[in-house]
Design an enzyme around this catalytic site. Sequence first.
Site, PDB file in Angstrom:
ATOM      1  N   ASP A   1      -2.501  -9.697  10.487  1.00  0.00           N
ATOM      2  CA  ASP A   1      -1.890  -9.401   9.411  1.00  0.00           C
ATOM      3  C   ASP A   1      -0.264  -9.128   9.667  1.00  0.00           C
ATOM      4  OD1 ASP A   1      -1.117  -8.857   6.522  1.00  0.00           O
ATOM      5  OD2 ASP A   1      -0.688  -6.835   6.710  1.00  0.00           O
TER       6      ASP A   1
ATOM      7  N   ALA B   1       8.612   7.118  13.440  1.00  0.00           N
ATOM      8  CA  ALA B   1      10.105   7.394  13.737  1.00  0.00           C
ATOM      9  C   ALA B   1      10.856   6.348  12.857  1.00  0.00           C
ATOM     10  CB  ALA B   1      10.589   7.565  15.044  1.00  0.00           C
TER      11      ALA B   1
ATOM     12  N   GLN C   1       0.664  -1.148   0.037  1.00  0.00           N
ATOM     13  CA  GLN C   1       0.087   0.038  -0.023  1.00  0.00           C
ATOM     14  C   GLN C   1       0.849   1.086  -0.005  1.00  0.00           C
ATOM     15  OE1 GLN C   1      -3.617   0.099   2.029  1.00  0.00           O
ATOM     16  NE2 GLN C   1      -3.682  -2.025   2.695  1.00  0.00           N
TER      17      GLN C   1
ATOM     18  N   GLU D   1      -4.898   0.155   4.899  1.00  0.00           N
ATOM     19  CA  GLU D   1      -4.141   0.241   6.079  1.00  0.00           C
ATOM     20  C   GLU D   1      -4.723   1.797   6.586  1.00  0.00           C
ATOM     21  OE1 GLU D   1      -0.069   0.410   5.484  1.00  0.00           O
ATOM     22  OE2 GLU D   1      -0.074  -1.839   5.621  1.00  0.00           O
TER      23      GLU D   1
END
Length: 567
Positions: free
Chosen positions: A437, A369, A248, A285
């Site tokens: 997932d 991050a 994605q 997502e």
Amino acid sequence: MIRQKLARSTRSIYLGLACLSLALHLLLAFFCLSVLQTVCVLPTSSSSSSSSIPRTDTQHSQSISHSSSFSAASSSHKLPTIPQNEEHHKLNANNLRHKEKDSFSNVTEKKQKQIGVGELIQKVKGWSKLEALFKHPLYNLPSPELQDDDWLLRLKTNEHARDIGSEEEEREETSDDDSHWQSASEEEDYDKVDWTNDVDTHPPWLRFHLGISRWELYNRKDPNLAQLTHYLATQRILGAVQKTGGTQLKLLISFPNYGQALLKPMRQSRDAETDVNLFYFSDFERHNAEISAFHLDRLLGFNRIPPVVGRLINVISDIREITTDKRLSRTFFTSPAGNVCFYGRCEYYCSSEQPVCGQPHALEVSLAAMLPDFTLAPRRSWRSPWRRSYSRTKLAKWENDPAYCDTVKQKSPYNYGTRLVDLMDMAVLDFLMSNMDRHHYETFEKFGNETFLLHLDNGRAFGRHSRDEPSILVPLQQCCRIRRSTVLRLTLLSLPGFRLSDVMRESLFQDPLAGVAPLLSEPHLSALDRRLATVLQVVQTCQEHHTDVIYNDLEGYDQQPDRGQEQ
């Protein structure tokens, strides 16, 4: 004559009424003044039994009874009590303040009024369950003493450089005892930095990298954690390119001080549940899932997900106008509704029919991050033993074999050390946030098999609150093995004084995007409590049928863990 007498009598009546009214007002004023003085006067002694004002320092003790099966060494285990003092648990208002002040502040303020943010602040004012949780002894266990090889990255000292460096390096260091790094980049808009061995000269992202150890990705008590999240939420965006790999759309964001972050955009409404007819690998997502997963991982005491924050960006100025990715720039367009959209290039969900759109150019995103570069800290990717088949017709081996865990336990690295219970921690995290997932996980190569697991890529979590997925807990059900500290923390979070949904709500409220709308809806928060009860029930069921369920990681926790300990 009669008219004059009537006028005099009328004036007398009016004057009498006026005097009566004045007298009543004076009496009322004296009464109010006496009441106010009584309320404002504090009792002279906190121990006075005649005081009508309730004390604010009352202590409320809570304990957890621990059954004998949790430990072979003792018949019960009680968690230490913690006082709920208003002064000690007052939520810091600075942490609740929306720090990001940009061109979208007006939009944020408008939405704050719509959702009643002020009411939410009133709910958490005074006594903070989150602060009480993090002050609890279970979240303040002594850490193992770290050796030099337990740090992922270390600054090169002059002495070390002389041992391995060239003669030219030696001459440079002789002339300058304070080793430092200056940027030689002449690229436009990058900061001219001068970093020395002094940590105060390092940006937050570099401090984060230098703080990674063998046992955790970050230390929750490290003040740099707050600086890092503030940095991600406010730092000016210098560049944006599409990140390769994955299925994605995600972008790699660059900052002026050479820091980077992984961006995932908002692609659907926060409250939109995953369609019941979609497979777990067919959903978008979610940016708020990445943010929420970081907070949940921290609340569970794992500290294995890189810090993630939400941010409101401008699609035009923060992506389109500054990107050097030509393939990405070609996918921008303006929709019929006047919104600026783009779709990028990726394996799935990257088409003009499934774009990412601003409103009209404001876009919610998550910023994570970045971990140290592979050249500095290589990572190893492991295929999860309980990986799903990712097929619409076939099942994985573990779905048909109830004794599958016995096979896993015989293979390295699951036949020794803590790798197996690390997987159980990951299964608990995934079940609580309904993430199906988890096909791979990663570790840092430097630490070999004796280290924590990185809980990366959580964008498909929190997709559905109305249904729990029991198959995510199959690793725990089949292996019946779990850390003692994990069970104790889960038990603590099931108590009313530390309820998981309450501390999660409070923790998420500190994110900048919470000023726009709650990151998780109330049904999702309620689902956390429901799923937590399920996890504890599975542990109890395991204890009824097995004797060696709890991995006692709290025994000798003040010493260096045995890296060769058998399961």
